[in-house]
Design an enzyme around this catalytic site. Structure first.
Site, PDB file in Angstrom:
ATOM      1  N   TYR A 282      59.017   2.199  51.630  1.00 29.79           N
ATOM      2  CA  TYR A 282      60.262   2.263  50.858  1.00 29.79           C
ATOM      3  C   TYR A 282      61.415   2.728  51.756  1.00 29.79           C
ATOM      4  O   TYR A 282      62.451   2.071  51.867  1.00 29.79           O
ATOM      5  CB  TYR A 282      60.088   3.201  49.646  1.00 29.79           C
ATOM      6  CG  TYR A 282      61.401   3.577  49.001  1.00 29.79           C
ATOM      7  CD1 TYR A 282      62.195   2.607  48.404  1.00 29.79           C
ATOM      8  CD2 TYR A 282      61.874   4.892  49.023  1.00 29.79           C
ATOM      9  CE1 TYR A 282      63.434   2.936  47.850  1.00 29.79           C
ATOM     10  CE2 TYR A 282      63.087   5.232  48.472  1.00 29.79           C
ATOM     11  CZ  TYR A 282      63.864   4.251  47.880  1.00 29.79           C
ATOM     12  OH  TYR A 282      65.079   4.580  47.342  1.00 29.79           O
TER      13      TYR A 282
ATOM     14  N   ASP B 245      54.663  13.570  50.335  1.00 30.59           N
ATOM     15  CA  ASP B 245      55.740  14.511  50.011  1.00 30.59           C
ATOM     16  C   ASP B 245      56.082  15.389  51.204  1.00 30.59           C
ATOM     17  O   ASP B 245      55.215  15.708  52.019  1.00 30.59           O
ATOM     18  CB  ASP B 245      55.327  15.417  48.840  1.00 30.59           C
ATOM     19  CG  ASP B 245      55.746  14.846  47.499  1.00 30.59           C
ATOM     20  OD1 ASP B 245      56.446  13.808  47.473  1.00 30.59           O
ATOM     21  OD2 ASP B 245      55.377  15.445  46.470  1.00 30.59           O
TER      22      ASP B 245
ATOM     23  N   LYS C  23      61.997   1.013  44.291  1.00 30.09           N
ATOM     24  CA  LYS C  23      62.190   2.393  44.750  1.00 30.09           C
ATOM     25  C   LYS C  23      60.988   3.311  44.565  1.00 30.09           C
ATOM     26  O   LYS C  23      61.138   4.523  44.648  1.00 30.09           O
ATOM     27  CB  LYS C  23      63.400   2.981  44.028  1.00 30.09           C
ATOM     28  CG  LYS C  23      63.236   2.960  42.518  1.00 30.09           C
ATOM     29  CD  LYS C  23      64.241   3.840  41.826  1.00 30.09           C
ATOM     30  CE  LYS C  23      63.898   3.981  40.369  1.00 30.09           C
ATOM     31  NZ  LYS C  23      64.718   4.914  39.646  1.00 30.09           N
TER      32      LYS C  23
ATOM     33  N   SER D 229      64.146  -6.217  35.905  1.00 28.21           N
ATOM     34  CA  SER D 229      62.718  -5.965  36.141  1.00 28.21           C
ATOM     35  C   SER D 229      62.380  -4.504  35.867  1.00 28.21           C
ATOM     36  O   SER D 229      61.244  -4.173  35.566  1.00 28.21           O
ATOM     37  CB  SER D 229      62.337  -6.328  37.581  1.00 28.21           C
ATOM     38  OG  SER D 229      63.026  -5.485  38.485  1.00 28.21           O
ATOM     39  N   ASN D 230      63.376  -3.627  36.015  1.00 29.23           N
ATOM     40  CA  ASN D 230      63.122  -2.214  35.737  1.00 29.23           C
ATOM     41  C   ASN D 230      64.350  -1.627  35.043  1.00 29.23           C
ATOM     42  O   ASN D 230      64.757  -0.509  35.322  1.00 29.23           O
ATOM     43  CB  ASN D 230      62.817  -1.483  37.059  1.00 29.23           C
ATOM     44  CG  ASN D 230      62.357  -0.061  36.846  1.00 29.23           C
ATOM     45  OD1 ASN D 230      61.920   0.312  35.754  1.00 29.23           O
ATOM     46  ND2 ASN D 230      62.478   0.770  37.873  1.00 29.23           N
TER      47      ASN D 230
ATOM     48  N   ASN E 235      57.311   8.864  37.982  1.00 33.83           N
ATOM     49  CA  ASN E 235      56.972   9.357  39.321  1.00 33.83           C
ATOM     50  C   ASN E 235      57.753  10.619  39.639  1.00 33.83           C
ATOM     51  O   ASN E 235      57.332  11.436  40.437  1.00 33.83           O
ATOM     52  CB  ASN E 235      57.409   8.341  40.390  1.00 33.83           C
ATOM     53  CG  ASN E 235      56.513   7.144  40.439  1.00 33.83           C
ATOM     54  OD1 ASN E 235      55.299   7.283  40.351  1.00 33.83           O
ATOM     55  ND2 ASN E 235      57.102   5.960  40.569  1.00 33.83           N
ATOM     56  N   ASN E 236      58.930  10.712  39.060  1.00 31.77           N
ATOM     57  CA  ASN E 236      59.891  11.732  39.510  1.00 31.77           C
ATOM     58  C   ASN E 236      59.874  12.957  38.611  1.00 31.77           C
ATOM     59  O   ASN E 236      59.502  12.896  37.444  1.00 31.77           O
ATOM     60  CB  ASN E 236      61.292  11.131  39.589  1.00 31.77           C
ATOM     61  CG  ASN E 236      61.355   9.985  40.592  1.00 31.77           C
ATOM     62  OD1 ASN E 236      61.683   8.865  40.233  1.00 31.77           O
ATOM     63  ND2 ASN E 236      60.999  10.248  41.832  1.00 31.77           N
TER      64      ASN E 236
ATOM     65  N   PHE F 155      70.459  11.815  47.664  1.00 31.66           N
ATOM     66  CA  PHE F 155      69.389  12.808  47.582  1.00 31.66           C
ATOM     67  C   PHE F 155      68.694  12.603  46.225  1.00 31.66           C
ATOM     68  O   PHE F 155      68.243  11.498  45.976  1.00 31.66           O
ATOM     69  CB  PHE F 155      69.946  14.205  47.912  1.00 31.66           C
ATOM     70  CG  PHE F 155      70.064  14.330  49.428  1.00 31.66           C
ATOM     71  CD1 PHE F 155      71.011  13.587  50.140  1.00 31.66           C
ATOM     72  CD2 PHE F 155      69.161  15.088  50.146  1.00 31.66           C
ATOM     73  CE1 PHE F 155      71.055  13.615  51.541  1.00 31.66           C
ATOM     74  CE2 PHE F 155      69.208  15.134  51.548  1.00 31.66           C
ATOM     75  CZ  PHE F 155      70.145  14.400  52.233  1.00 31.66           C
TER      76      PHE F 155
HETATM   77  C1  WQD Z   1      60.694  16.017  43.605  1.00 33.14           C
HETATM   78  C2  WQD Z   1      59.839  17.247  43.813  1.00 33.14           C
HETATM   79  C3  WQD Z   1      57.518  16.698  44.164  1.00 33.14           C
HETATM   80  C4  WQD Z   1      56.860  15.037  40.157  1.00 33.14           C
HETATM   81  C5  WQD Z   1      61.556  10.237  45.422  1.00 33.14           C
HETATM   82  C6  WQD Z   1      61.846   9.161  46.427  1.00 33.14           C
HETATM   83  C7  WQD Z   1      63.320   9.154  46.710  1.00 33.14           C
HETATM   84  C8  WQD Z   1      64.092   8.962  45.467  1.00 33.14           C
HETATM   85  C9  WQD Z   1      63.722   9.943  44.430  1.00 33.14           C
HETATM   86  C10 WQD Z   1      64.624   6.856  44.646  1.00 33.14           C
HETATM   87  C11 WQD Z   1      58.794  17.066  44.931  1.00 33.14           C
HETATM   88  C12 WQD Z   1      57.703  17.477  42.862  1.00 33.14           C
HETATM   89  C13 WQD Z   1      57.424  15.612  41.275  1.00 33.14           C
HETATM   90  C14 WQD Z   1      55.847  15.751  39.446  1.00 33.14           C
HETATM   91  C15 WQD Z   1      56.073  17.557  41.012  1.00 33.14           C
HETATM   92  N1  WQD Z   1      63.796   7.661  44.988  1.00 33.14           N
HETATM   93  N2  WQD Z   1      57.045  16.853  41.697  1.00 33.14           N
HETATM   94  N3  WQD Z   1      55.514  16.993  39.907  1.00 33.14           N
HETATM   95  O1  WQD Z   1      59.778  12.701  45.978  1.00 33.14           O
HETATM   96  O2  WQD Z   1      61.992  13.850  46.428  1.00 33.14           O
HETATM   97  O3  WQD Z   1      61.963  11.468  45.974  1.00 33.14           O
HETATM   98  O4  WQD Z   1      62.321   9.970  44.271  1.00 33.14           O
HETATM   99  O5  WQD Z   1      64.831   5.946  44.193  1.00 33.14           O
HETATM  100  O6  WQD Z   1      63.595   8.150  47.615  1.00 33.14           O
HETATM  101  O7  WQD Z   1      61.129   9.447  47.598  1.00 33.14           O
HETATM  102  O8  WQD Z   1      61.490  13.023  44.118  1.00 33.14           O
HETATM  103  O9  WQD Z   1      61.363  13.675  41.748  1.00 33.14           O
HETATM  104  O10 WQD Z   1      59.362  12.533  42.806  1.00 33.14           O
HETATM  105  O11 WQD Z   1      59.898  14.863  43.447  1.00 33.14           O
HETATM  106  O12 WQD Z   1      55.709  18.674  41.383  1.00 33.14           O
HETATM  107  O13 WQD Z   1      55.287  15.271  38.448  1.00 33.14           O
HETATM  108  O14 WQD Z   1      59.078  17.463  42.609  1.00 33.14           O
HETATM  109  O15 WQD Z   1      56.345  17.084  44.817  1.00 33.14           O
HETATM  110  O16 WQD Z   1      58.649  18.314  45.556  1.00 33.14           O
HETATM  111  P1  WQD Z   1      61.204  12.826  45.697  1.00 33.14           P
HETATM  112  P2  WQD Z   1      60.522  13.456  42.947  1.00 33.14           P
END
Ligand code: WQD
Length: 344
Positions: free
Chosen positions: A152, A299, A88, A36-37, A200-201, A180
């Site tokens: 989540y 966040d 996730k 699915s992903n 998203n990340n 992490f």
């Molecule tokens: C990291 C930092 C953002 C995107 C999430 C889930 C966690 C895990 C990983 C798993 C933060 C900043 C991000 C952007 C930004 N999931 N950021 N601009 O939020 O720590 O964790 O993903 O499957 O469970 O909660 O990771 O990479 O999204 O963000 O400034 O376009 O980067 O604010 O400080 P996060 P992230």
């Protein structure tokens, strides 16, 4: 000792890297993934990197008890399971909590029931550092307070608790790994993270900006209580995380049941968004345009592991640098501009 292992979600980002490590160690792998992903191509590439064409792939969903029963019946005795399959995306979990409880919690329950029926009771579970919520005191140890603040994280914590009960009452060997922030890719550039749509990340967003797929990075807030105001996370190389899984499995298989382990898997070295951007620019010689925008809801200012327990129990610690996370992630992005889609 080589083992026969069931890996759910083995085609995903962390799953595929872990499969590569396990395959290279000689283990026999059966993978259940509903794609699915993720893409079946990831598993083809894992096999060609390991030079072993032995992965058995079953396309299906972990909530499908019949499919899992059939898989257990047809593949002979399984020594253990690594359970990656799940959803996730934090935002999606807020919008659709029932889906998250179904896939993450019900999926894990169905898997555990089927394992029990077939006498398999050794399991490594993908948990997350977000179970700690918005901590204010550090270092974060496994016995620090958990306070999951979105569905989540709540579903991951619920599965941890379900599994704790199984190891206590039914004599299982269980490890929940609290990841992490895994980033980077295998250094070959053949397998890596392939988010659907807008990432998203942080890391995949940065590599897509570097590749010109997106104009600039939005930094979500520079008014956090951190030295430069941007959020701090504990980024670790996905190959280090993959090796943590094989070390965990070896640890469980060496011990008599019951075993219940919860381990932080991180480097212990938090980095701010600006530090990551500058690290990426230094490692690749590219520049990453960015703009500061509002905080992203949900966040937190900082997450940083205390990884001492994993080091003490498994002899595992993260080995790879931020520079390697950046160069390896960038090599994957360059070799696969659209991820696994449209790949030959
Ligand atoms: C990291 C930092 C953002 C995107 C999430 C889930 C966690 C895990 C990983 C798993 C933060 C900043 C991000 C952007 C930004 N999931 N950021 N601009 O939020 O720590 O964790 O993903 O499957 O469970 O909660 O990771 O990479 O999204 O963000 O400034 O376009 O980067 O604010 O400080 P996060 P992230």
């Amino acid at each position: 000792m080589t083992c026969r292992l069931l890996i759910t979600g083995g085609a995903g980002f962390i799953g595929s890297h872990t499969c590569l490590v396990l395959l290279a160690q000689g283990h026999e792998l059966v993978i259940v993934d509903n794609f699915s992903n993720s893409s079946p191509l990831a598993l083809q590439r894992v096999q060609s990197l390991a030079q072993r064409n032995t992965i058995q792939v079953v396309e299906g969903d972990v909530r499908d008890a019949d499919l899992l029963d059939q898989t257990f019946r047809s593949c002979g005795e399984l020594d253990g399971v690594i359970h990656f399959a799940g959803l996730k995306a934090v935002g999606e979990s807020v919008a659709n909590p029932l889906l998250y409880w179904d896939v993450n919690v019900n999926g894990s329950r169905v898997l555990a029931e089927v394992m029990q029926r077939h006498g398999c009771s050794t399991l490594v579970f993908s948990s997350t550092a977000t179970v700690y919520g918005a901590p204010i005191t550090f270092p974060l140890r496994e016995d620090s307070l958990t306070d999951p603040i979105h569905p989540y994280a709540q579903t991951k914590r619920a599965v941890e608790q379900m599994l704790d009960a199984l190891s206590r009452n039914a004599g299982w060997r269980i490890a929940s790994l609290r990841y992490f922030n895994p980033v980077g890719a295998h250094p070959s550039g053949q397998i890596g993270e392939d988010p659907l749509g807008v990432p998203n990340n942080l890391f995949p967003f940065i590599t897509q900006v570097a590749a010109g797929r997106r104009e600039r990075l939005h930094i979500f807030g520079n008014d956090y209580a951190t030295p430069d105001g941007t959020g701090i996370r504990d980024y670790l190389h996905v190959m280090d995380l993959a090796e943590a899984h094989s070390a965990t499995l070896a640890h469980l298989l060496e011990r008599p049941a019951p075993v219940q382990l919860t381990l932080n898997i991180g480097t212990g070295c938090g980095r701010s968004v600006l530090e990551v951007i500058h690290g990426f620019e230094q490692a690749t010689g590219l520049s990453i345009p960015y703009e500061i925008v509002a905080r992203r809801p949900g966040d937190v200012a900082k997450l940083e592991a205390c990884p001492a327990k994993a080091e003490q129990l498994l002899g595992w610690s993260a080995q790879r640098s931020l520079e390697e996370m950046c160069t390896d992630g960038w090599a994957w992005q360059q070799a696969n501009p659209m991820g696994y889609r449209n790949a030959p």
